[in-house]
Design a protein around this motif. Sequence first.
Motif, PDB file in Angstrom:
ATOM      1  N   THR A 286     -57.817  -8.552  10.109  1.00 56.16           N
ATOM      2  CA  THR A 286     -58.522  -7.282  10.226  1.00 56.16           C
ATOM      3  C   THR A 286     -57.994  -6.366   9.130  1.00 56.16           C
ATOM      4  O   THR A 286     -56.788  -6.136   9.057  1.00 56.16           O
ATOM      5  CB  THR A 286     -58.276  -6.618  11.598  1.00 56.16           C
ATOM      6  OG1 THR A 286     -58.411  -7.604  12.625  1.00 56.16           O
ATOM      7  CG2 THR A 286     -59.251  -5.487  11.841  1.00 56.16           C
TER       8      THR A 286
ATOM      9  N   VAL B 153     -58.379  -2.565   7.490  1.00 60.30           N
ATOM     10  CA  VAL B 153     -58.873  -1.248   7.899  1.00 60.30           C
ATOM     11  C   VAL B 153     -58.533  -0.228   6.828  1.00 60.30           C
ATOM     12  O   VAL B 153     -57.442  -0.258   6.251  1.00 60.30           O
ATOM     13  CB  VAL B 153     -58.215  -0.811   9.234  1.00 60.30           C
ATOM     14  CG1 VAL B 153     -58.595   0.623   9.572  1.00 60.30           C
ATOM     15  CG2 VAL B 153     -58.596  -1.758  10.358  1.00 60.30           C
TER      16      VAL B 153
ATOM     17  N   VAL C 238     -68.054  -5.734  11.308  1.00 60.64           N
ATOM     18  CA  VAL C 238     -67.759  -4.523  10.526  1.00 60.64           C
ATOM     19  C   VAL C 238     -67.981  -3.314  11.434  1.00 60.64           C
ATOM     20  O   VAL C 238     -68.992  -3.246  12.139  1.00 60.64           O
ATOM     21  CB  VAL C 238     -68.690  -4.402   9.293  1.00 60.64           C
ATOM     22  CG1 VAL C 238     -68.485  -3.070   8.590  1.00 60.64           C
ATOM     23  CG2 VAL C 238     -68.469  -5.551   8.316  1.00 60.64           C
TER      24      VAL C 238
ATOM     25  N   VAL D  61     -63.273   2.378   8.040  1.00 55.38           N
ATOM     26  CA  VAL D  61     -63.945   1.098   7.813  1.00 55.38           C
ATOM     27  C   VAL D  61     -63.036   0.000   8.326  1.00 55.38           C
ATOM     28  O   VAL D  61     -61.870  -0.081   7.914  1.00 55.38           O
ATOM     29  CB  VAL D  61     -64.226   0.862   6.312  1.00 55.38           C
ATOM     30  CG1 VAL D  61     -64.770  -0.546   6.085  1.00 55.38           C
ATOM     31  CG2 VAL D  61     -65.220   1.881   5.785  1.00 55.38           C
ATOM     32  N   ALA D  62     -63.526  -0.823   9.225  1.00 52.82           N
ATOM     33  CA  ALA D  62     -62.739  -1.954   9.737  1.00 52.82           C
ATOM     34  C   ALA D  62     -63.548  -3.228   9.549  1.00 52.82           C
ATOM     35  O   ALA D  62     -64.747  -3.249   9.836  1.00 52.82           O
ATOM     36  CB  ALA D  62     -62.390  -1.755  11.207  1.00 52.82           C
ATOM     37  N   VAL D  63     -62.884  -4.251   9.035  1.00 52.64           N
ATOM     38  CA  VAL D  63     -63.548  -5.531   8.779  1.00 52.64           C
ATOM     39  C   VAL D  63     -62.751  -6.642   9.448  1.00 52.64           C
ATOM     40  O   VAL D  63     -61.536  -6.741   9.238  1.00 52.64           O
ATOM     41  CB  VAL D  63     -63.658  -5.809   7.266  1.00 52.64           C
ATOM     42  CG1 VAL D  63     -64.265  -7.188   7.021  1.00 52.64           C
ATOM     43  CG2 VAL D  63     -64.472  -4.733   6.569  1.00 52.64           C
TER      44      VAL D  63
ATOM     45  N   ALA E 116     -61.347 -10.232   4.360  1.00 51.58           N
ATOM     46  CA  ALA E 116     -61.231  -8.952   5.068  1.00 51.58           C
ATOM     47  C   ALA E 116     -60.873  -7.831   4.095  1.00 51.58           C
ATOM     48  O   ALA E 116     -61.506  -6.769   4.079  1.00 51.58           O
ATOM     49  CB  ALA E 116     -60.180  -9.057   6.176  1.00 51.58           C
TER      50      ALA E 116
ATOM     51  N   CYS F 158     -63.518  -4.857   2.836  1.00 48.83           N
ATOM     52  CA  CYS F 158     -63.126  -3.494   3.208  1.00 48.83           C
ATOM     53  C   CYS F 158     -63.074  -2.602   1.968  1.00 48.83           C
ATOM     54  O   CYS F 158     -63.604  -1.490   1.956  1.00 48.83           O
ATOM     55  CB  CYS F 158     -61.775  -3.525   3.918  1.00 48.83           C
ATOM     56  SG  CYS F 158     -61.233  -1.927   4.530  1.00 48.83           S
ATOM     57  N   ARG F 159     -62.475  -3.109   0.929  1.00 54.19           N
ATOM     58  CA  ARG F 159     -62.355  -2.318  -0.294  1.00 54.19           C
ATOM     59  C   ARG F 159     -63.723  -2.072  -0.935  1.00 54.19           C
ATOM     60  O   ARG F 159     -64.004  -0.986  -1.456  1.00 54.19           O
ATOM     61  CB  ARG F 159     -61.425  -3.037  -1.270  1.00 54.19           C
ATOM     62  CG  ARG F 159     -61.142  -2.231  -2.490  1.00 54.19           C
ATOM     63  CD  ARG F 159     -59.739  -2.426  -2.943  1.00 54.19           C
ATOM     64  NE  ARG F 159     -59.345  -1.288  -3.731  1.00 54.19           N
ATOM     65  CZ  ARG F 159     -58.148  -1.151  -4.272  1.00 54.19           C
ATOM     66  NH1 ARG F 159     -57.235  -2.062  -4.061  1.00 54.19           N
ATOM     67  NH2 ARG F 159     -57.865  -0.090  -4.977  1.00 54.19           N
TER      68      ARG F 159
END
Lengths: 78, 78, 147, 147
Positions: C34, C36, C82, C100-102, C110, C114-115
């Motif tokens: 994960t 974030v 996401v 933002v969480a992936v 991940a 996210c980036r």
Amino acid sequence: MSITVRFFASIREKLGKEQDTIDSKGISCAADVWSKSAGMPLPRNTLVAVNMEYARPDQPVRDGDEVAFFPPVTGGGW
Amino acid sequence: MSITVRFFASIREKLGKEQDTIDSKGISCAADVWSKSAGMPLPRNTLVAVNMEYARPDQPVRDGDEVAFFPPVTGGGW
Amino acid sequence: MVKIRLTDRAFDPWQEIARHQSGQPALAGKFGATAVFVGTLRDFNQGDAVQAMTLEHYAPMTQKYLERVAQEAQGRWPVEDVLLIHRYGELRPNDPIVCVAVWAAHRDSAFDACRYLIDELKTRAPFWKQELTPQGRRWVTPEAGEP
Amino acid sequence: MVKIRLTDRAFDPWQEIARHQSGQPALAGKFGATAVFVGTLRDFNQGDAVQAMTLEHYAPMTQKYLERVAQEAQGRWPVEDVLLIHRYGELRPNDPIVCVAVWAAHRDSAFDACRYLIDELKTRAPFWKQELTPQGRRWVTPEAGEP
């Protein structure tokens, strides 16, 4: 006048011990510690730490040191 | 038979309005919408969206479209 | 599974992430990573004290835009889920602005997804910031060297 | 401000992050970016079901090592705070293994420092994983193509 030896993970299992204390007499480097405690030559790919710092097998050791042997680390997986 | 016009942020403040509805007669592209509603030429660096998609000032527009004008986005800052 | 939320209320990103994750029991065991990112309002910017910020946005376009970039991220990287939350309206220093969480099987996907989402949000999403400083209100401009 | 914790108990990364952050009132307003990575035990690896995992480590060396990389990250990037939690012992699928959180003024520093810490943790920290699969226990080896 002794050296503490520690084994981890698959190496610990193979040798059937996790800790040893050996006499420092005749010991000059980390590989000598292994030979004396494990009774065999140091296998390739074995990682060595002296006093909790990564070290090469030929790193000198002395009385009171802690020498550890372990397989490649597998901390990841995520 | 009309086009909805929206203005945001500093452009909204400069023009003193956030929304307008104009007759589509004589309008062929987004820049025409600006000129008719704002009464001046489209300033450089103004961003344009037609129906909520980024567009160029020369993008054709037609009845029922929503045309928006806004300054460069500043979504970041972290 | 992608969830996008625009809100004018303060939110706690850690609670939101925990809640989203526990609301997806099918995810359990499937993700190893994960990543974030939480963007938070600082009390300084470009050398000045920031007392408050107003975040204006073009609501329906923002929603559409965020849905599209989230889908793009899912197409480019093997991600499981996401969560994207973005604040608008009046904010105070220390308020979270964006989260933002992936969730993905592996860390590279991940992190990269996210980036990507954060960089897209910064440069393309229709948000505009107005800061309140001791010198008054000012619109933040990208040219002013927002870092 | 760097906090490092090794634990053999299950932990909730989101609660830990929230608690750490609220316990640092001096941070409020100073950070604009929080980058977080959480590594979680999947229920599959290398094509097999994983029922449980034992994470062995070299406790004092791990602690020392983690402190050093956290300091290195602080030296390389302007970061305000770091929280690093790592589990050891017996784990079940869906259990968090590691949590790295980095607070910084700007997003690049937060992302880069977080990724650096995770990559260092993966390749250098003295942890060894033994998986329990339907075929029995097996030590995970890096050569087996751990992705």
